[in-house]
Design a protein around this motif. Structure first.
Motif, PDB file in Angstrom:
ATOM      1  N   ASN A  35      25.312  12.062   4.182  1.00 41.33           N
ATOM      2  CA  ASN A  35      25.101  13.349   4.846  1.00 41.33           C
ATOM      3  C   ASN A  35      25.511  14.502   3.939  1.00 41.33           C
ATOM      4  N   ARG A  38      22.872  19.776   3.382  1.00 40.93           N
ATOM      5  CA  ARG A  38      22.642  20.643   4.547  1.00 40.93           C
ATOM      6  C   ARG A  38      23.017  19.986   5.877  1.00 40.93           C
ATOM      7  N   LYS A  39      24.034  19.170   5.853  1.00 42.14           N
ATOM      8  CA  LYS A  39      24.565  18.526   7.052  1.00 42.14           C
ATOM      9  C   LYS A  39      23.562  17.646   7.775  1.00 42.14           C
ATOM     10  N   LYS A  40      22.487  17.246   7.113  1.00 36.97           N
ATOM     11  CA  LYS A  40      21.558  16.265   7.671  1.00 36.97           C
ATOM     12  C   LYS A  40      21.928  14.908   7.131  1.00 36.97           C
ATOM     13  N   TYR A  42      20.820  11.696   5.458  1.00 40.44           N
ATOM     14  CA  TYR A  42      19.742  11.134   4.655  1.00 40.44           C
ATOM     15  C   TYR A  42      20.029   9.660   4.403  1.00 40.44           C
ATOM     16  N   TYR A 135      14.902  11.039   6.577  1.00 37.76           N
ATOM     17  CA  TYR A 135      15.895  11.270   7.614  1.00 37.76           C
ATOM     18  C   TYR A 135      15.174  11.365   8.958  1.00 37.76           C
ATOM     19  N   GLY A 136      15.926  11.266  10.031  1.00 36.62           N
ATOM     20  CA  GLY A 136      15.365  11.370  11.364  1.00 36.62           C
ATOM     21  C   GLY A 136      15.514  10.088  12.160  1.00 36.62           C
TER      22      GLY A 136
END
Length: 184
Positions: A35, A38-40, A42, A135-136
């Motif tokens: 992570n 950008r705080k996502k 991956y 991601y997601g």
């Protein structure tokens, strides 16, 4: 070495079988989570072989090089291992194959030769074939399913009466439900 139309034929059955055997016994097929951006969250994919036998590492390196699969070999000496509090009596080597392109190439070369790691290989193939960016929810699910296999691997005796086990799919569903409850 037989010259043929595809890489499997050029590798030879003996080398391919040896590589699959080493991957199934000494290898690790995994999806990693990070992570940093950008705080996502991956995800990435990797395959590693870890062993102390220099002959085995050299042979794995030779076969991967012959198959044109990008990889990296790293030897960890005893002082380095002790610094990380790893109890070891010999230097340890890691053969690492990182990234969708390289792991995808490995999965193409190995094909359907897997015996005990078909489910993990299928998850890695789904990851490699998945859309960008990595991601997601699709990748969250793949990661949880791969993690479930690592924690509760299926065994050939799992179908025997009296032996309880959970499949990776049911564990993944349990994890998703638990995560959903903790978010609420």
């Amino acid at each position: 070495m037989v010259q043929g139309a595809n890489q499997q034929e050029r590798l030879g059955d003996l080398d391919l079988g040896w590589l699959v055997g080493v991957l199934e016994s000494e290898g690790c097929l995994r999806i990693q989570r990070s992570n940093r951006r950008r705080k996502k969250i991956y995800y990435g994919v990797m395959v590693t072989i870890t062993n102390t036998n220099p002959t085995m590492i050299e042979e794995a390196h030779r076969i991967l090089k012959q198959a044109e699969i990008g990889h990296h070999v790293k030897w960890l000496q005893l002082d380095t291992l002790q610094k990380y509090r790893v109890k070891a009596r010999k230097p340890v080597a890691h053969v690492s194959i990182w990234g969708c392109g390289r792991v995808g190439r490995l999965l193409d070369v190995v094909g359907n030769q897997w015996r005990s790691r078909q489910e993990e290989a299928a998850l890695l193939q789904a990851f490699v074939d998945g859309p960008l960016p990595k991601y997601g929810p699709f990748y969250d699910d793949l990661y949880l399913r791969c993690r479930a296999i690592k924690q509760y691997p299926q065994r050939p005796y799992a179908g025997v009466e009296g032996v309880a086990y959970k499949t990776a799919a049911s564990l993944s569903q349990d994890m998703v439900q638990t995560t959903a409850k903790s978010v609420e």
